[in-house]
Motif scaffolding. Sequence first.
Motif, PDB file in Angstrom:
ATOM      1  N   ASN A 254      48.492  49.819   0.299  1.00  0.00           N
ATOM      2  CA  ASN A 254      49.092  50.091  -1.001  1.00  0.00           C
ATOM      3  C   ASN A 254      50.569  49.778  -0.881  1.00  0.00           C
ATOM      4  N   GLY A 255      50.957  48.576  -1.258  1.00  0.00           N
ATOM      5  CA  GLY A 255      52.348  48.175  -1.104  1.00  0.00           C
ATOM      6  C   GLY A 255      52.756  48.194   0.352  1.00  0.00           C
ATOM      7  N   CYS A 256      53.830  48.924   0.668  1.00  0.00           N
ATOM      8  CA  CYS A 256      54.325  48.988   2.039  1.00  0.00           C
ATOM      9  C   CYS A 256      53.622  50.064   2.847  1.00  0.00           C
ATOM     10  N   THR A 257      52.629  50.718   2.295  1.00  0.00           N
ATOM     11  CA  THR A 257      51.938  51.795   2.999  1.00  0.00           C
ATOM     12  C   THR A 257      50.511  51.386   3.349  1.00  0.00           C
ATOM     13  N   HIS A 258      49.911  52.159   4.230  1.00  0.00           N
ATOM     14  CA  HIS A 258      48.511  51.973   4.587  1.00  0.00           C
ATOM     15  C   HIS A 258      47.768  53.279   4.363  1.00  0.00           C
ATOM     16  N   LEU A 259      46.517  53.165   3.932  1.00  0.00           N
ATOM     17  CA  LEU A 259      45.658  54.325   3.774  1.00  0.00           C
ATOM     18  C   LEU A 259      44.840  54.495   5.046  1.00  0.00           C
ATOM     19  N   ILE A 260      45.000  55.636   5.698  1.00  0.00           N
ATOM     20  CA  ILE A 260      44.199  55.963   6.863  1.00  0.00           C
ATOM     21  C   ILE A 260      42.967  56.715   6.377  1.00  0.00           C
ATOM     22  N   GLY A 261      41.818  56.070   6.442  1.00  0.00           N
ATOM     23  CA  GLY A 261      40.594  56.683   5.949  1.00  0.00           C
ATOM     24  C   GLY A 261      40.065  57.738   6.899  1.00  0.00           C
ATOM     25  N   VAL A 262      39.734  58.910   6.347  1.00  0.00           N
ATOM     26  CA  VAL A 262      39.203  60.017   7.159  1.00  0.00           C
ATOM     27  C   VAL A 262      37.867  60.513   6.607  1.00  0.00           C
ATOM     28  N   THR A 263      37.231  59.727   5.748  1.00  0.00           N
ATOM     29  CA  THR A 263      35.998  60.172   5.100  1.00  0.00           C
ATOM     30  C   THR A 263      34.931  60.623   6.084  1.00  0.00           C
ATOM     31  N   PRO A 264      34.719  59.923   7.218  1.00  0.00           N
ATOM     32  CA  PRO A 264      33.671  60.386   8.144  1.00  0.00           C
ATOM     33  C   PRO A 264      33.927  61.778   8.723  1.00  0.00           C
ATOM     34  N   SER A 265      35.166  62.271   8.671  1.00  0.00           N
ATOM     35  CA  SER A 265      35.439  63.613   9.182  1.00  0.00           C
ATOM     36  C   SER A 265      34.906  64.698   8.250  1.00  0.00           C
ATOM     37  N   TYR A 266      34.596  64.338   7.014  1.00  0.00           N
ATOM     38  CA  TYR A 266      34.194  65.326   6.018  1.00  0.00           C
ATOM     39  C   TYR A 266      32.784  65.118   5.482  1.00  0.00           C
ATOM     40  N   ALA A 267      32.369  63.881   5.322  1.00  0.00           N
ATOM     41  CA  ALA A 267      31.145  63.594   4.582  1.00  0.00           C
ATOM     42  C   ALA A 267      30.214  62.698   5.388  1.00  0.00           C
ATOM     43  N   LYS A 268      28.946  62.655   4.958  1.00  0.00           N
ATOM     44  CA  LYS A 268      28.033  61.652   5.473  1.00  0.00           C
ATOM     45  C   LYS A 268      28.491  60.295   4.941  1.00  0.00           C
ATOM     46  N   THR A 269      28.574  59.305   5.803  1.00  0.00           N
ATOM     47  CA  THR A 269      29.146  58.023   5.398  1.00  0.00           C
ATOM     48  C   THR A 269      28.301  56.853   5.895  1.00  0.00           C
ATOM     49  N   THR A 270      28.632  55.720   5.360  1.00  0.00           N
ATOM     50  CA  THR A 270      28.142  54.446   5.855  1.00  0.00           C
ATOM     51  C   THR A 270      29.309  53.476   5.838  1.00  0.00           C
ATOM     52  N   SER A 316      34.586  52.680   5.612  1.00  0.00           N
ATOM     53  CA  SER A 316      33.617  53.776   5.567  1.00  0.00           C
ATOM     54  C   SER A 316      33.715  54.502   4.225  1.00  0.00           C
ATOM     55  N   VAL A 317      32.561  54.758   3.621  1.00  0.00           N
ATOM     56  CA  VAL A 317      32.515  55.452   2.332  1.00  0.00           C
ATOM     57  C   VAL A 317      31.398  56.483   2.356  1.00  0.00           C
ATOM     58  N   GLY A 318      31.478  57.459   1.448  1.00  0.00           N
ATOM     59  CA  GLY A 318      30.415  58.428   1.294  1.00  0.00           C
ATOM     60  C   GLY A 318      29.168  57.803   0.699  1.00  0.00           C
ATOM     61  N   LEU A 319      28.102  58.591   0.634  1.00  0.00           N
ATOM     62  CA  LEU A 319      26.805  58.086   0.185  1.00  0.00           C
ATOM     63  C   LEU A 319      26.587  58.431  -1.274  1.00  0.00           C
ATOM     64  N   GLY A 320      26.868  57.483  -2.150  1.00  0.00           N
ATOM     65  CA  GLY A 320      26.715  57.708  -3.574  1.00  0.00           C
ATOM     66  C   GLY A 320      27.023  56.442  -4.346  1.00  0.00           C
ATOM     67  N   GLY A 321      27.121  56.588  -5.663  1.00  0.00           N
ATOM     68  CA  GLY A 321      27.321  55.436  -6.518  1.00  0.00           C
ATOM     69  C   GLY A 321      28.785  55.062  -6.658  1.00  0.00           C
ATOM     70  N   LEU A 322      29.086  53.802  -6.448  1.00  0.00           N
ATOM     71  CA  LEU A 322      30.417  53.271  -6.717  1.00  0.00           C
ATOM     72  C   LEU A 322      30.287  51.818  -7.149  1.00  0.00           C
ATOM     73  N   ARG A 323      31.372  51.284  -7.644  1.00  0.00           N
ATOM     74  CA  ARG A 323      31.396  49.880  -8.077  1.00  0.00           C
ATOM     75  C   ARG A 323      32.282  49.079  -7.146  1.00  0.00           C
ATOM     76  N   VAL A 324      31.796  47.930  -6.756  1.00  0.00           N
ATOM     77  CA  VAL A 324      32.569  46.992  -5.954  1.00  0.00           C
ATOM     78  C   VAL A 324      32.938  45.819  -6.860  1.00  0.00           C
ATOM     79  N   ARG A 325      34.241  45.629  -7.052  1.00  0.00           N
ATOM     80  CA  ARG A 325      34.737  44.538  -7.906  1.00  0.00           C
ATOM     81  C   ARG A 325      35.525  43.565  -7.054  1.00  0.00           C
ATOM     82  N   VAL A 326      35.145  42.306  -7.115  1.00  0.00           N
ATOM     83  CA  VAL A 326      35.747  41.254  -6.286  1.00  0.00           C
ATOM     84  C   VAL A 326      36.414  40.244  -7.204  1.00  0.00           C
ATOM     85  N   SER A 327      37.636  39.824  -6.842  1.00  0.00           N
ATOM     86  CA  SER A 327      38.311  38.802  -7.635  1.00  0.00           C
ATOM     87  C   SER A 327      39.132  37.898  -6.731  1.00  0.00           C
ATOM     88  N   SER A 328      39.227  36.645  -7.151  1.00  0.00           N
ATOM     89  CA  SER A 328      40.033  35.671  -6.413  1.00  0.00           C
ATOM     90  C   SER A 328      40.213  34.436  -7.283  1.00  0.00           C
TER      91      SER A 328
END
Length: 946
Positions: A254-270, A316-328
């Motif tokens: 996100n701009g000059c920052t990075h998101l450190i994902g921690v989802t597997p520490s809390y939820a079931k993920t894939t 890594s993401v939780g197990l549920g519905g989401l949308r993946v949008r790709v553009s280029s």
Amino acid sequence: MLGKELQDYARDRFEGRLALLDDVTRARATATVDASADEDEACLLRYLFGTLPLSDVLDVEPGVLVSYVRHALMLRRGLGWTRELPEPLFVHFVLCPRVNNEPLTDCRPPLWSELHERVTGLNEHEAVLEINYWCAQMATYQASDGRTLGPLAVLASGDGRCGEESTFLVSALRSVGIPARQIYTPWWAHCDDNHAWVEAYADGGWHYLGACEPEEVLDRGWFTNAAGRALMMGSTVYSDFALDQLGGEDAGRNGCTHLIGVTPSYAKTTRLVVRVRDEAGAPIEGATVCLEILNSAQWAPATCLVTDATGQAGVSVGLGGLRVRVSSGGRMAWRTVDTAELSELDFVLGERGAGVGADAAGGSDGSYRPEPGSWQWPCAVTSGDALSWCDVDVRAPEDHPAPSCRPTPEQLERGRGRKAQMDELRRKRVAGFLAEGARLAEDLTARASQEDRELVEHFMRLAFGNTDEVARFLAGDSASGGATGGGARSAAGTLEADRLELLSTLSDKDFRDLRADVLEEQLQGARVVRERTLAYLAAQGMGPDEAQGIYERDVLCPRVSLEHLTPWRTPLQAWLRDELDPSELASMRDDPRAVWDWLTRNVGFDEHQDLAKLAGGPVGALRGRHASPVTRATLFVALCRCLGLPARVNPESLAPELFEDGRFVPVQEPPRPSSRKLRLLASEGTKSCFVDWTLGRLQAYTERGGQGSLGFPSLELWGTSADEGGLTLELPLGTWRLVSTTRLPNGNQQASEAIFRLGEGEGELELPLRTRVPKASDMLQDIPLPELELHAADGSAARASDALRRGGTGRGIIAFLEESEEPTEHLLNELREQAGQLHEAGLGLLLVCRSPKAYDDPTLMRALGALGSALVLFDDFDGLPERLARRMYANPEKLPLMLLVQPCDKAGEDGTAGATDDGAVFRGLYAVGGYNVGSVALALRLAQLT
């Protein structure tokens, strides 16, 4: 002391940043580093100057950064738990001044002075718990606007929203050398909200806790269950130094920052893997991959990734519905998936205009077919009958509490006692603020009018611990360094009107951290142009009273959007006077579009050096010739107000606007852009934007992380509603997407989408909002609930399971009541009316009140007379109703709370309901916080299904 890797990194980033700075800021940063005789201090200063958002480097006084560095080194050298930290944890989570989008102030030394003695002799684990108790003593939760108060302002306020509370706790922990980070889920998957909390590094690992919500153990909070259902959680870091050593994964930039994902520490993920290629099968590098969560009736981005040389991106993401949008390259495709079933996606992006892969029908391959060479659909929609809706079902992750620590009964009791003590200390402290504000208001308004007296008293109540600053401004003590004394009062002793007018333009939150000298500078600068503004408005045919109102709101007001209040009028007026060519200045006074044109030519933005939504100050932006879109809009409005020209940021579109011909018009578009009126019709009740529906226009834009994108960003229509009479909007021509959704109690959503082209035409285009009606079975939940320990009227202990067994089956309704309040009155009346059906269904009924005084309520007594076997028990409501509501994912802020429950399958030795191995006694089937018409009837239908 600091390692060579960090020293080399800091030097490289500092030298790279210097090349982007203006001469003044470059000289200031270089002199600050060169003045340090301590090499570690110089290294960390280079690190901060080189990695913080560029707007921070332009806005923040170097001495503030020096204080952060020296404080961090003091901790590193003097405290064992800080000295032993790995270097990446130290620089990211102890040194780093920024937590969120709060103002950077010199907050660490004051926090240290409050806390270091309190934690002396404690281990890390104990210190974290103790500091959170102190934070609860200082502040509690209160919803407010999106501007984030800094830690010292929260300290002076007594409350804050979750982003402010977590920023406060993180800052407090870092002030004593304990690594801490804000964890947030950008959007919940199971409800229309988000949340932020804290992780602290103790005993060699990360542990979570609720900010200002103290417990006797770590890894516990009201959000434990909610976090286990989240699709994405992470923490923001402000550099890419040693990202792989921070505990998590790089989950997007996100701009000059990075998101450190921690989802597997809390939820079931894939691990979700996305591959993007062109029609020839070649991988597309640099494609934007946005993961979107359906929240608040919009597809809201959780994070954006960029494909690598193999055309692949993953996270890594939780197990549920989401949308993946790709553009280029002007091409776009999307797909809605349930990651519990599918976690690898392949997209093909063809030539521009060849097709957009989507969920909705349109082609045999499930893709839309726009016209070649454009992103407009083949024909414009001419009536609501021609609107084609696509239904999309979105499943929330299953109930799965995050790993947590269960306190012992003794710890629970001790925690409740300490929390009550902290709450009482905070209430006394806030009461002291209010008493001091009342005293100052009385002094200021001794001879003022009744109207002015009431206004000043209101301001003082809003200021809490910041009343001295408000009083200084009202009295004029901040003018000329205080030389005017009480000069802000007239000979009759009344307060100067424009001081009250200026304060009246501010938000409630502004009073908590405003500074008298800043407001004084703003007032004096506005006074210079007041007559020019009134003359400008009079020339447009505006009457004196209306013109004065526009002057106050859109010239005198020192706030533009969500930026922090700073003294910008004097330097901007000096720049206009001294730096511009006279002809250029004259053109700006004649037409403020010339101001925008100048900014467009001369002020740029580097998405990789800053944050798109971090509102920088106008002075730093102008001097550094660098501004994010939100900062550039703020700078435009500030320059216009310095010229005496009314201007604002539109609260809906967030676009800068100028006042022209009696109305505000966007500065970036022609005065009358091609548009058409659209009327949305809601056939069943009122439907609110960002609750039931949203509307977005197809456009190319830049994501927050700087990635180029194509999508349907939602119009900012907060607070706008449609009903049977319709909602009329005037919209630009183009391709639009209308989204509507129904949120179910289990968190799932039944959504509908319509994509249409708005073309030229006469009259309003009427479009009906589609609202999907769920089946009763869709409303069921299955949430394990513990025993509810209550008490009878005589104070003896009582259990909810015993009460419900009086109904014969152990199934029943539990309702927490707020007697004599209208929502509870409605619920009691409905229970009374449905008494026969409740009996036939074999449902027990337990009503929970605060005290036996509830028997004085006639509505309750009438209901009990009709209900027969209903039992009344009592609870102090100190936390139980809120915990139950959150566990059932119902509204925790509203009473009554009604739950439909049944006993767990496991039975005790006597054949009655018994606790399961996880401590559950009930299964929660349905819950509602606050009264909805038909809640009891719905509970009866749901009971029949079980």
